[in-house]
Scaffold this motif. Structure first.
Motif, PDB file in Angstrom:
ATOM      1  N   LEU A  56      16.492  47.305 -48.008  1.00 33.97           N
ATOM      2  CA  LEU A  56      17.334  45.706 -48.836  1.00 33.97           C
ATOM      3  C   LEU A  56      17.422  44.783 -46.882  1.00 33.97           C
ATOM      4  O   LEU A  56      17.604  43.726 -46.906  1.00 33.97           O
ATOM      5  N   GLU A  57      18.692  46.092 -46.524  1.00 35.54           N
ATOM      6  CA  GLU A  57      18.503  44.734 -45.036  1.00 35.54           C
ATOM      7  C   GLU A  57      17.385  45.167 -43.812  1.00 35.54           C
ATOM      8  O   GLU A  57      17.823  43.302 -43.829  1.00 35.54           O
ATOM      9  N   ALA A  58      17.170  45.871 -44.269  1.00 33.97           N
ATOM     10  CA  ALA A  58      15.782  46.179 -43.057  1.00 33.97           C
ATOM     11  C   ALA A  58      15.076  44.856 -43.492  1.00 33.97           C
ATOM     12  O   ALA A  58      14.038  44.094 -43.583  1.00 33.97           O
ATOM     13  N   ALA A  59      14.425  44.921 -45.491  1.00 40.01           N
ATOM     14  CA  ALA A  59      13.495  44.022 -45.314  1.00 40.01           C
ATOM     15  C   ALA A  59      14.046  42.556 -45.192  1.00 40.01           C
ATOM     16  O   ALA A  59      13.186  41.531 -45.487  1.00 40.01           O
ATOM     17  N   THR A  60      15.070  42.473 -45.646  1.00 40.51           N
ATOM     18  CA  THR A  60      15.723  41.039 -45.930  1.00 40.51           C
ATOM     19  C   THR A  60      16.088  40.607 -44.047  1.00 40.51           C
ATOM     20  O   THR A  60      14.884  39.020 -43.916  1.00 40.51           O
ATOM     21  N   LYS A  61      15.901  40.965 -43.276  1.00 41.99           N
ATOM     22  CA  LYS A  61      16.197  40.624 -41.805  1.00 41.99           C
ATOM     23  C   LYS A  61      14.551  40.670 -41.243  1.00 41.99           C
ATOM     24  O   LYS A  61      14.892  39.722 -40.493  1.00 41.99           O
ATOM     25  N   ALA A  62      13.852  40.903 -41.562  1.00 39.51           N
ATOM     26  CA  ALA A  62      12.019  41.491 -41.081  1.00 39.51           C
ATOM     27  C   ALA A  62      11.645  39.744 -41.914  1.00 39.51           C
ATOM     28  O   ALA A  62      10.512  40.045 -41.264  1.00 39.51           O
ATOM     29  N   MET A  63      12.576  39.062 -42.724  1.00 37.54           N
ATOM     30  CA  MET A  63      11.415  37.612 -43.414  1.00 37.54           C
ATOM     31  C   MET A  63      11.759  37.023 -42.326  1.00 37.54           C
ATOM     32  O   MET A  63      12.367  36.734 -41.664  1.00 37.54           O
ATOM     33  N   VAL A  64      10.631  35.879 -41.671  1.00 35.58           N
ATOM     34  CA  VAL A  64      10.529  35.111 -40.862  1.00 35.58           C
ATOM     35  C   VAL A  64       9.969  33.845 -41.652  1.00 35.58           C
ATOM     36  O   VAL A  64       9.242  34.017 -41.997  1.00 35.58           O
ATOM     37  N   LEU A  65      11.171  33.131 -41.024  1.00 30.10           N
ATOM     38  CA  LEU A  65      10.832  31.486 -41.965  1.00 30.10           C
ATOM     39  C   LEU A  65       9.535  30.779 -41.194  1.00 30.10           C
ATOM     40  O   LEU A  65      10.283  30.030 -39.910  1.00 30.10           O
ATOM     41  N   LEU A  66       8.912  30.501 -40.894  1.00 27.71           N
ATOM     42  CA  LEU A  66       8.182  29.809 -40.538  1.00 27.71           C
ATOM     43  C   LEU A  66       7.937  28.149 -40.127  1.00 27.71           C
ATOM     44  O   LEU A  66       8.409  27.173 -39.130  1.00 27.71           O
ATOM     45  N   LYS A  67       8.450  27.703 -41.557  1.00 24.57           N
ATOM     46  CA  LYS A  67       8.512  26.308 -41.558  1.00 24.57           C
ATOM     47  C   LYS A  67       9.585  25.962 -42.570  1.00 24.57           C
ATOM     48  O   LYS A  67      10.083  26.845 -43.247  1.00 24.57           O
ATOM     49  N   ASN A  68      10.040  24.732 -42.438  1.00 22.04           N
ATOM     50  CA  ASN A  68      11.212  24.700 -43.861  1.00 22.04           C
ATOM     51  C   ASN A  68      11.266  22.832 -43.608  1.00 22.04           C
ATOM     52  O   ASN A  68      12.942  22.656 -43.181  1.00 22.04           O
ATOM     53  N   GLU A  69      10.610  22.502 -43.576  1.00 23.39           N
ATOM     54  CA  GLU A  69       9.883  21.156 -43.496  1.00 23.39           C
ATOM     55  C   GLU A  69      11.025  20.178 -45.215  1.00 23.39           C
ATOM     56  O   GLU A  69      11.256  20.459 -45.782  1.00 23.39           O
ATOM     57  N   GLY A  70      12.250  19.584 -44.134  1.00 24.67           N
ATOM     58  CA  GLY A  70      13.089  18.805 -45.466  1.00 24.67           C
ATOM     59  C   GLY A  70      13.752  19.816 -45.851  1.00 24.67           C
ATOM     60  O   GLY A  70      14.796  19.396 -47.118  1.00 24.67           O
ATOM     61  N   GLN A  71      14.021  20.979 -45.782  1.00 28.95           N
ATOM     62  CA  GLN A  71      14.918  22.273 -45.638  1.00 28.95           C
ATOM     63  C   GLN A  71      15.272  22.064 -47.326  1.00 28.95           C
ATOM     64  O   GLN A  71      16.248  21.748 -48.007  1.00 28.95           O
ATOM     65  N   ILE A  72      13.780  22.263 -48.023  1.00 22.71           N
ATOM     66  CA  ILE A  72      13.603  22.880 -49.032  1.00 22.71           C
ATOM     67  C   ILE A  72      14.311  23.697 -49.658  1.00 22.71           C
ATOM     68  O   ILE A  72      14.211  24.358 -50.916  1.00 22.71           O
ATOM     69  N   LEU A  73      13.845  24.697 -48.457  1.00 24.12           N
ATOM     70  CA  LEU A  73      14.377  26.230 -48.364  1.00 24.12           C
ATOM     71  C   LEU A  73      16.163  26.110 -48.098  1.00 24.12           C
ATOM     72  O   LEU A  73      16.594  25.418 -47.013  1.00 24.12           O
ATOM     73  N   PRO A  74      17.450  26.733 -48.898  1.00 25.51           N
ATOM     74  CA  PRO A  74      17.106  27.363 -49.245  1.00 25.51           C
ATOM     75  C   PRO A  74      17.054  26.814 -51.531  1.00 25.51           C
ATOM     76  O   PRO A  74      17.353  25.945 -51.367  1.00 25.51           O
ATOM     77  N   LEU A  75      16.558  27.523 -51.740  1.00 23.78           N
ATOM     78  CA  LEU A  75      16.682  26.873 -53.822  1.00 23.78           C
ATOM     79  C   LEU A  75      18.029  26.990 -54.408  1.00 23.78           C
ATOM     80  O   LEU A  75      18.211  28.478 -54.485  1.00 23.78           O
ATOM     81  N   THR A  76      18.523  25.959 -54.315  1.00 18.57           N
ATOM     82  CA  THR A  76      19.730  26.186 -54.684  1.00 18.57           C
ATOM     83  C   THR A  76      20.456  25.512 -56.569  1.00 18.57           C
ATOM     84  O   THR A  76      21.090  25.845 -56.096  1.00 18.57           O
ATOM     85  N   ASN A  77      19.625  24.628 -56.812  1.00 17.45           N
ATOM     86  CA  ASN A  77      20.041  23.585 -57.728  1.00 17.45           C
ATOM     87  C   ASN A  77      19.763  24.443 -58.655  1.00 17.45           C
ATOM     88  O   ASN A  77      18.375  25.225 -59.326  1.00 17.45           O
ATOM     89  N   ASP A  78      20.736  24.461 -59.924  1.00 15.18           N
ATOM     90  CA  ASP A  78      20.432  24.830 -60.984  1.00 15.18           C
ATOM     91  C   ASP A  78      19.740  24.145 -61.861  1.00 15.18           C
ATOM     92  O   ASP A  78      19.032  25.061 -62.403  1.00 15.18           O
ATOM     93  N   ASN A  79      19.315  22.806 -61.766  1.00 15.75           N
ATOM     94  CA  ASN A  79      18.888  22.023 -62.898  1.00 15.75           C
ATOM     95  C   ASN A  79      17.279  22.240 -61.890  1.00 15.75           C
ATOM     96  O   ASN A  79      16.445  21.751 -63.161  1.00 15.75           O
ATOM     97  N   SER A  80      16.650  22.629 -61.234  1.00 19.04           N
ATOM     98  CA  SER A  80      15.576  22.586 -61.110  1.00 19.04           C
ATOM     99  C   SER A  80      14.716  24.001 -61.529  1.00 19.04           C
ATOM    100  O   SER A  80      15.379  24.926 -61.393  1.00 19.04           O
ATOM    101  N   THR A  81      13.597  23.870 -61.550  1.00 17.19           N
ATOM    102  CA  THR A  81      12.289  25.163 -61.971  1.00 17.19           C
ATOM    103  C   THR A  81      11.905  25.490 -61.213  1.00 17.19           C
ATOM    104  O   THR A  81      11.555  24.746 -60.080  1.00 17.19           O
TER     105      THR A  81
END
Length: 973
Positions: free
Chosen positions: A353-378
């Motif tokens: 799990l650690e390896a798979a998580t650290k292998a994630m590459v965030l290429l773009k995050n315009e407007g800081q759309i990530l992470p998804l944290t708003n409990d009211n969002s679907t």
């Protein structure tokens, strides 16, 4: 084995030096027995206590124990499976790679304890340089940079090996030595490699993995290098063993001994291959055992090899066996009692799990759309890879796997209000297929036959691009071409095999072979048509038709026309879900055994057309798309970079893939992976895949001089890391001490991969734009925290191969230290002067090797059967041009001597060029020779016209080759 008197012999005596144990072994084997040790396995010899063991087995990203091949048939044994190697490299975390290596080594030990037959010297890691993203085996490597590859692979190797100074937990065998980056014609094609490319790029990761990582062995590649098959490449002995000090053994790639005769056609007999292979440094021939033994005996009887050659091979392969602990009478091997608890353990699961998580590459995050944290969002989860997990060729059998959707569901278990639908929406079209008024259906036995409309099967079509699509039934069974029976059946539950027989293609009737499935889909959907007439091909481009019994079959001649009826296009449903959600998680990417794998290179960098269309249509109704690309190679996602606000990429392979995706999506972990390969804008920006010259081909981030999509080393996080201070000191004339201060000015804890690049500012030759020379994944930086990181760069890592001196040099120059978050995102820089050597002038009165040019045109390198390396004209319709700069002659020469060969007719012209401009107007012809039917290399003297030249003037020597002329070396007198 009954009698145990062998335990008292020197072979089993742990107290003796290794040499004495090996001396005893070779002295007590008969000649006949020695022939049997030339494979990767060894025979049972009871009087010496030798049992049957083998070197080999795969461990690219976990121990492969599927047991689904003819040579190792048996029950599969589940093992922990980590991300593909390209994903492990994306972590830029050497400490993590070492932990993974420990886990892999332990699990290999468990399997050995079960079977006692080998598998403790694994054929991994693959460290071929990934100079071209179209290479089919990109998933297996560690990226395009030799330093990153060498460091990451070395950490993996060290973990596998263990800490004991003598015994080995599990040995690593490096693949494939070397310049092995094209799958087409790989068993006989030749890679043209000049000295600079060889020493600075292709050999560098192997050197580090042996000298630093302490790899136990290497595997030679299938290809030729400058016309010489790798199995008889003398650099194995001269460089790998004698210069780098490889401690263990060398194997050839599977089946390569026979291929040297059958495919390379380099020798006329297998006996010659064995003989020259042994003398070049091969110890074990991975090929048909009986053929190897027979060939070795023939070589011995013909006087091509001696018993000493056999002894050398056996000593090397048994050096590994002894240090693995196979002959341990005193029980001193610390790895001999690794228990079953080490396989598929909770610790290994957490590590995956650690390896798979650290292998994630965030290429773009315009407007800081990530992470998804708003409990009211679907949000909804859609896409063809949203609820699937694909196995690659070197994967083992997993104890479990997590698809992206499963991971997201598990994360939200007990609280499903955010997830709009638990039903997977893959966005794929469903169709019925009709022939002459009847419909294709599936029988209980899995045959495809015609029937009434009510029994028509609804097929799901997945388009992978490049004329490959898969067709699945409503029961999840894939149509597959069964060549043995000549039928198309629906019995396979996964798309997986060496030959992917589940790959088909459709062609419109109006234009046989001219329309892709994407075009067909657009006709059906965009034009709102409900059916279309097509023909159908198998993976081998055979036709799909019917046999006499009316079953769907393979045909070499008959081409029938099917009518495709669209049941649902998949995209409308996807758009409905997307429109009713706040966010869309769209999962796309590749299948690791289709379009790009061993034996198959990609033809382009494009996303599958259907996936591109799906992404665009979904974005129309909901621009808040988070695109997750599960891919083992770069894509040219130009439109997505411009329009999609958030893009994450990760490699396939890990059993924890889905959980890792969820952890990053919802902010449990800040993504901090980095790209180990450049993502290019377009295929047209790349030279031909067969071109191995990264310098003149402007390959990799080191030399590429155009805009890129995402640069080498790129990757974002959920916080802001500031680079505040850089200091550089030159110490002891041997190293640079580099200190960097970084600070987390954001509000989230995160890792940061700090990258140190160095550029040489002045040189007599072309040098890289910049080169990675140090990096560190700095972990768990708290908001508001600052850290100072220290790097030590040896000046030996700043050397390059000088074609004038004929060796590696550190050139006197200013060097710019560049520190940042990627090769293009440089935050800090400093310049330091290093007093290396000053390159002098070429001395033409000594022999100059022709391949030590400064520049060339229309040339490649080739070494005839055990002859000299020569420059050869590539396209005989044009001239081959060779430039040798920095030439100065103190005394007037009389003759130009060249070692040349000309099988047909050809010419060699020697000219002068002004050192400063190298333009044609400054060219002065000095001499010329024409040859015909000179079938052997010979020394030919050409009179030189020096009347228009001045001694002690620095100039460039130009040599022009025409037609069949080959040049090996030259000098003047």
């Amino acid at each position: 084995m009954g009698n145990t008197s062998y335990l008292d012999t020197p072979l089993w005596d742990n107290s003796l030096p290794l040499k004495k144990r090996l001396d005893y072994l070779v002295e007590n084997l008969t000649l006949e027995e020695k022939f049997e040790f030339l494979g990767t396995g060894c025979p049972v010899i009871q009087r010496l206590g030798i049992s049957s063991t083998f070197h080999g087995g795969e461990a690219a990203h976990g121990v492969e124990a599927r047991h689904d091949q003819a040579f190792n048939k048996g029950e599969p044994e589940p093992t922990t499976i980590f991300p593909q190697p390209i994903g492990m490299s994306s972590t830029w975390d050497t400490a993590l790679l070492k932990k993974i290596g420990v886990a892999v080594g332990n699990e290999a030990r468990v399997l050995y304890q079960r079977h006692k037959n080998g598998g403790l010297c694994r054929w991994a890691p693959t460290i071929d340089m990934e100079r071209d993203p179209r290479w089919g085996r990109t998933e297996e490597g560690y990226g395009e940079d030799p330093y990153l590859t060498g460091k990451m692979a070395s950490a993996y190797i060290q973990g596998m090996r263990g800490e004991d100074p003598f015994y080995i937990r599990c040995g690593a065998t490096l693949k494939h030595f070397y310049a092995n980056n094209t799958e087409k014609d790989r068993v006989f094609s030749s890679s043209s490699i000049d000295p600079r490319n060889k020493h600075e790029y292709y050999l560098e990761p192997f050197k580090r993995a042996i000298t630093e990582g302490k790899a136990e062995g290497i595997m030679t590649a299938y290809n030729e290098i400058n016309g010489v098959p790798c199995i008889v490449n003398k650099e194995v002995k001269n460089i790998v063993k004698e210069q780098w000090g490889l401690r263990g053994h060398v194997v050839c790639d599977g089946g390569d001994m026979m291929q040297t005769v059958n495919d390379h056609k380099y020798f006329g007999s297998h006996a010659e291959t064995i003989a020259y292979g042994l003398k070049a440094g091969i110890d074990c021939f991975t090929d048909n055992r009986e053929v190897v033994i027979k060939a070795a005996k023939e070589a011995y009887q013909a006087g091509l090899i001696t018993e000493k050659d056999l002894d050398t091979s056996i000593r090397n392969s048994f050096s590994t066996r002894i240090r693995l602990g196979y002959f341990d009478a005193l029980g001193q091997n610390p790895y001999a009692h690794i228990t079953e608890r080490y396989i598929n353990s909770e610790e290994n699961k957490a590590l995956a799990l650690e390896a798979a998580t650290k292998a994630m590459v965030l290429l773009k995050n315009e407007g800081q759309i990530l992470p998804l944290t708003n409990d009211n969002s679907t949000f909804c989860v859609i896409g063809p890879l949203s609820d699937v997990w694909y196995k690659d060729w070197y994967s083992g059998i997993l104890p479990y796997n997590m698809t992206p959707l499963q991971g997201i569901k598990a994360y939200h278990k007990g609280s499903q209000k955010n997830l709009m639908n638990s039903k997977v929406v893959d966005g794929l079209p469903r169709v019925k297929i009709r022939y002459q008024g009847k419909y294709l259906g599936v029988t209980k036995e899995g045959f495809i036959a015609l029937g009434c409309k009510e029994l028509a099967e609804i097929f799901t079509i997945t388009d992978w691009g490049n004329g490959n699509l898969t067709i699945a039934t409503s029961q999840g069974k894939y149509l597959s071409a069964n060549e043995e029976e000549g039928l198309i059946t629906a019995t396979k539950t996964e798309v997986f095999d060496w030959f992917v027989k589940e790959a088909f293609d459709f062609h419109t009737v109006d234009n046989f072979g001219g329309e892709s499935f994407q075009t067909i889909f657009e006709i059906l959907c965009a034009q709102k048509r409900q059916e279309l007439s097509v023909t159908m091909d198998t993976w081998k481009d055979d036709y799909v038709a019917f046999n006499k019994e009316g079953k769907l079959s393979i045909s070499k001649e008959e081409q029938v026309i099917f009518d495709i009826e669209l049941v649902s296009d998949g995209i409308e449903e996807a758009m409905e879900y997307a429109e009713s959600s706040d966010y869309v998680i769209l999962v796309a990417g590749c299948n690791p055994v289709i379009n790009s794998k061993e034996e198959i290179d990609r033809s382009d960098l494009d996303l599958p057309p259907y996936q591109e269309h799906l992404i665009k249509q979904v974005h129309k109704v909901n621009p808040n798309v988070i695109l997750i690309l599960i891919t083992n190679y770069p894509y040219a996602i130009r439109w997505e970079r411009e329009h999609i606000p958030a893009i994450i990429t990760t490699a396939s392979g890990s059993q924890e893939l889905g959980n890792a995706i969820a952890a990053v999506l919802f902010g449990d972990v800040s993504p901090s992976g980095r790209l180990p390969m450049t993502w290019y804008l377009d295929t047209k920006d790349l030279p031909p895949i067969e071109d191995y010259d990264i310098i003149r081909g402007n390959r990799t981030y080191q030399y590429f001089n155009k805009e890129v999509l995402y640069p080498f080393g790129h990757g974002l996080t959920y916080t802001t890391i500031e680079y505040r201070k850089l200091t550089v000191q030159f110490e002891d004339f041997t190293k640079l001490l580099i200190r960097v201060t970084i600070a987390n000015s954001g509000d989230r804890i995160s890792d940061e991969v700090v990258q140190v690049y160095i550029r040489q500012e002045t040189s007599r030759t072309i040098r890289p734009r910049l080169q990675l020379k140090a990096f560190e994944r700095v972990k768990n930086i708290l908001p508001g925290e600052k850290r100072e990181i220290e790097f030590i760069v040896s000046t030996s890592d700043l050397t390059y191969y000088d074609v004038v001196k004929g060796g590696m040099i550190l050139e006197a120059s200013d060097y710019t230290i560049l520190v940042g978050a990627s090769s293009e995102d440089i935050k800090l820089r400093d310049i330091i002067s290093i007093p290396g050597v000053k390159v002098g002038y070429r001395n033409l009165r000594k022999k100059i090797l022709a391949d030590h040019y400064d520049d060339y045109k229309n040339s490649y390198l080739h070494r005839g059967s055990l002859g000299d390396t020569a420059v050869v004209v590539k396209n005989k319709e044009e001239a081959s041009i060779l430039l040798y700069r920095d030439v100065m002659i103190e005394e007037k020469p009389n003759k130009f001597h060249s070692t040349i060969q000309c099988m047909g007719k050809g010419s060699l012209i020697v000219s002068y060029l002004n050192q400063n401009d190298n333009v044609a107007s400054s060219e002065i012809k000095l001499g010329e020779i024409t040859l015909e039917n000179q079938d052997k290399f010979c020394d030919v003297a050409i009179p030189i016209d020096w009347d228009r030249m001045t001694c002690k003037e620095v100039f460039t020597l130009k040599i022009t080759l025409l037609e069949d002329m080959k040049l090996s070396s030259f000098y003047i007198e």
